[in-house]
Design an enzyme around this catalytic site. Structure first.
Site, PDB file in Angstrom:
ATOM      1  N   SER A   1      51.186  95.971 -24.516  1.00  0.00           N
ATOM      2  CA  SER A   1      49.858  94.931 -24.488  1.00  0.00           C
ATOM      3  C   SER A   1      48.828  95.376 -23.753  1.00  0.00           C
ATOM      4  O   SER A   1      48.034  96.069 -24.113  1.00  0.00           O
ATOM      5  CB  SER A   1      50.624  93.635 -23.963  1.00  0.00           C
ATOM      6  OG  SER A   1      49.892  92.504 -24.025  1.00  0.00           O
TER       7      SER A   1
ATOM      8  N   ASP B   1      46.902  94.324 -28.027  1.00  0.00           N
ATOM      9  CA  ASP B   1      47.952  94.045 -29.175  1.00  0.00           C
ATOM     10  C   ASP B   1      47.810  92.773 -29.790  1.00  0.00           C
ATOM     11  O   ASP B   1      48.617  92.142 -30.513  1.00  0.00           O
ATOM     12  CB  ASP B   1      49.380  94.119 -28.566  1.00  0.00           C
ATOM     13  CG  ASP B   1      49.774  93.269 -27.703  1.00  0.00           C
ATOM     14  OD1 ASP B   1      48.940  92.740 -26.822  1.00  0.00           O
ATOM     15  OD2 ASP B   1      50.820  92.978 -27.642  1.00  0.00           O
TER      16      ASP B   1
ATOM     17  N   ARG C   1      46.891  87.864 -26.715  1.00  0.00           N
ATOM     18  CA  ARG C   1      46.408  87.030 -25.857  1.00  0.00           C
ATOM     19  C   ARG C   1      44.831  86.886 -26.173  1.00  0.00           C
ATOM     20  O   ARG C   1      44.394  87.759 -26.787  1.00  0.00           O
ATOM     21  CB  ARG C   1      46.536  87.648 -24.589  1.00  0.00           C
ATOM     22  CG  ARG C   1      48.118  87.815 -24.152  1.00  0.00           C
ATOM     23  CD  ARG C   1      48.601  87.939 -22.613  1.00  0.00           C
ATOM     24  NE  ARG C   1      47.447  89.016 -21.981  1.00  0.00           N
ATOM     25  CZ  ARG C   1      47.349  88.907 -20.690  1.00  0.00           C
ATOM     26  NH1 ARG C   1      47.951  88.037 -19.991  1.00  0.00           N
ATOM     27  NH2 ARG C   1      46.419  90.007 -20.337  1.00  0.00           N
TER      28      ARG C   1
ATOM     29  N   LYS D   1      53.144  84.075 -28.274  1.00  0.00           N
ATOM     30  CA  LYS D   1      51.848  84.083 -28.132  1.00  0.00           C
ATOM     31  C   LYS D   1      51.077  84.801 -28.941  1.00  0.00           C
ATOM     32  O   LYS D   1      51.454  85.701 -29.472  1.00  0.00           O
ATOM     33  CB  LYS D   1      51.435  84.278 -26.491  1.00  0.00           C
ATOM     34  CG  LYS D   1      51.722  85.509 -25.966  1.00  0.00           C
ATOM     35  CD  LYS D   1      51.353  86.024 -24.653  1.00  0.00           C
ATOM     36  CE  LYS D   1      51.842  87.274 -23.879  1.00  0.00           C
ATOM     37  NZ  LYS D   1      53.403  87.443 -23.910  1.00  0.00           N
TER      38      LYS D   1
END
Length: 622
Positions: free
Chosen positions: A175, A334, A337, A448
């Site tokens: 991430s 990634d 978010r 998410k």
């Protein structure tokens, strides 16, 4: 760990002269040198052994990766507690064993594998290579594998698991972590990240089969096996089509003159955010050219985390000023978010916090539901969720509007599982979030998703522009209507686990054995909840309603003045995080007074409970 003879059985020039003098370490070294076929990581262990660096060898080889809030995550490099070819093979073998036990139709239903664009030359390690090895383990065991032919956003993996009816999936990503890290995120058949007991059972299965099987190293299987399918086009098309379910003002989007800048932070997001904007009828957002294409070194930012604010958004903001774009959307590497910045009338930029964006999303998703729901729709069937360290603003909106609000433990794995449970029971879930800029709009993806959040915020900004409002002005309006919720989140870095443990144990024995603090400086504490031990003073039986999570530290203090503050360790980084929020009732609108009170309380919290000078903590203001 698995056994295959004695340490002396291996023909290695390195493991001579009586080994290290530590039987456990000798065995671990022997196993590594026997099993690892990656020359670079094998040489790292050989070099440490030759140099007599036994302490570092012990740190690398005598402990294992465990599942945190985002799966397995660590630095890339040699060792059983690092992310590398061998540990990914071992993890996948354990998952194979666990899934074979749990699903009789595992091989037919298949398994999804996705990856981002991380990599480390010194370890000959990349997300794509690790994904190929993940697929190889399963293909060698005759499992159908849906292996994406190129990098994808993390949300595509849970989406594909549900859409294709697979039993599980893995995304290779770390991430927004630093460039040295990588990770292994596991999703269950319900499309949510795995939670207990699956994580613990998988770890047990990994420990039962640590020696690589025949075929596990054959990364070329993804190119040759008839059991490998590429789901890219089907999943991308289907995802974009499902996205339009949460598009409510396409006609405004098509006509909009509002310009947007998008940065993908050297990650996977560019192509997919462009497609999402097209699906909503928008002109494509203007990409930041220096950050548009994948770069495992994240060369234009000091850290690839858009949550760090204006300092890492510099290139986006300057481009937006040049292009006269009023809104910047930033997806993390990634693309799960989203950070958002908006230019204000005075020319300055406001970078919204995760909690502020959640207030906007919560208002928007409920307003759109209300305008579009059928006449017999029952608001009491509607839900929104947030993690317990996130703002309580959704609770305030829910109380006034009549829908349900629920909290979960930190980490989207808890939200995803609970949302699936609610959907299975006929409930309607509109939105869920965690304060660290993680948002779930709608329920196509039970995790998410920065791609969908980016285009929803664009539609919201477009709609508000038609009413001569900015996002920042609407946020004030939401707080005026539902009560101000002023929150601050930051963290201290601490690289010494015993120090972290000592800080939290002191809080549990503050005024004597097993006695939590009754005040923090001049601020009286009403209630304490300790998720690590399961204690909650606000409950009659003194037991926490949220599940106990012994693997991490987390204590929440509710103060007499209406503030709620939580101290917790990060599941993915060497941090002690703090979260504090003042929740005011509607009508109490003196924001300055609330902010001052919150700041003083945070200072007391740090000074009395964390003692940074004494404990050698390094502060970072987020």
């Amino acid at each position: 760990m698995g056994d295959r003879g004695a340490p002396g059985d291996v023909n290695s020039n390195v493991l001579v002269a009586g080994g290290t003098g530590d039987a456990q370490l000798d065995k671990a070294v022997w196993q590594w040198l026997s099993w690892d076929k990656n020359q670079k990581t094998k040489e790292q262990i050989e070099s440490l052994l030759q140099d007599g660096k036994h302490k570092e060898l012990r740190e690398r080889l005598c402990c294992r990766l465990t599942f945190g809030t985002a799966g397995l995550r660590s630095a890339m490099g040699a060792g059983f507690c690092y992310i590398n070819d061998l540990t990914v093979i071992q993890s996948t073998q354990g998952i194979y064993k666990y899934l074979e036990r749990n699903f009789s139709d595992f091989k037919q239903r298949g398994f999804v594998v996705g990856y981002d664009t991380r990599g480390q030359v010194t370890s000959n390690c990349s997300s794509k290579k690790l994904a190929k090895l993940t697929a190889a383990v399963l293909l060698a065991k005759d499992v159908l594998v849906y292996f994406f032919s190129t990098y994808v956003p993390t949300p595509f993996v849970p989406y594909a698991v549900q859409r294709l009816g697979a039993v599980a999936g893995v995304m290779i990503t770390a991430s927004h972590n630093r460039k040295e890290d990588n990770g292994y995120k596991v999703y269950w058949e319900n499309g949510a990240q795995i939670t207990s007991p699956h994580d613990k059972e998988i770890i047990k299965c990994i420990e039962e089969c640590v020696e690589p099987w025949n075929g596990s190293w054959n990364e070329n299987l993804v190119d040759t096996s008839p059991l490998r399918q590429d789901p890219l086009k089907k999943i991308c098309d289907s995802y974009m089509e499902d996205l339009t379910k949460i598009c409510y003002h396409r006609e405004l989007n098509v006509q909009s003159s509002l310009k947007f800048v998008h940065t993908s932070f050297h990650g996977v997001g560019h192509d997919y955010v462009q497609l999402a904007f097209k699906a909503f009828g928008f002109q494509p957002p203007i990409p930041v050219p220096e950050q548009k294409d994948p770069d495992p070194d994240f060369s234009t930012v000091k850290c690839p985390n858009p949550e760090e604010g204006e300092s890492v958004l510099e290139l986006s903001l300057r481009l937006a000023e040049k292009e006269d774009a009023k809104v910047v959307v930033a997806t993390d590497p990634d693309a799960d978010r989203l950070a958002v910045a908006e230019q204000q009338e005075n020319g300055c930029w406001k970078v919204f916090t995760g909690n502020e964006l959640a207030a906007l999303f919560g208002w928007w998703m409920f307003s759109c539901w209300k305008e579009n729901c059928s006449q017999d729709a029952d608001v009491r069937n509607v839900y929104m969720l947030a993690t317990t360290v996130s703002s309580k603003i959704l609770r305030a909106i829910a109380l006034k509007e009549g829908f349900h609000f629920e909290e979960t433990l930190p980490g989207f794995k808890w939200i995803g599982s609970r949302v699936k449970n609610l959907l299975d029971n006929g409930k309607e879930v509109l939105f869920a979030f965690e304060e660290s800029i993680g948002f779930m709009c709608g329920t196509s993806v039970l995790d998410k998703d920065g791609v969908s959040a980016a285009v929803v915020i664009a539609e919201m900004a477009t709609y508000l522009q038609c009413q001569s409002l900015t996002l920042a002005q609407k946020l004030v309006d939401i707080y005026e209507t539902y009560g101000y919720h002023i929150s601050k989140t930051s963290y201290f870095l601490c690289y010494d686990p015993p120090t972290i443990k000592r800080i939290f144990e002191r809080l549990r024995n503050f005024e004597g054995p097993q006695s939590y603090p009754s005040c923090c400086g001049v601020y009286n504490i009403l209630h304490v909840r300790d998720i690590t031990t399961g204690y909650d003073s606000s409950q009659l039986n003194k037991q926490s309603v949220l599940p106990v999570s012994k693997s991490s530290q987390m204590i929440t203090f509710s103060f007499q003045n209406g503030c709620v503050a939580t101290l917790r360790t990060s599941g993915t980084e060497p941090k002690i995080k703090y979260y504090a929020e003042m929740c005011a009732l509607p009508g109490h609108s003196d924001r300055g007074v609330l902010e001052e009170e919150l700041q003083k309380l945070i200072e007391a919290l740090i000074e009395n409970f964390l003692e940074p000078a004494k404990n050698g903590l390094t502060w970072r203001s987020a």
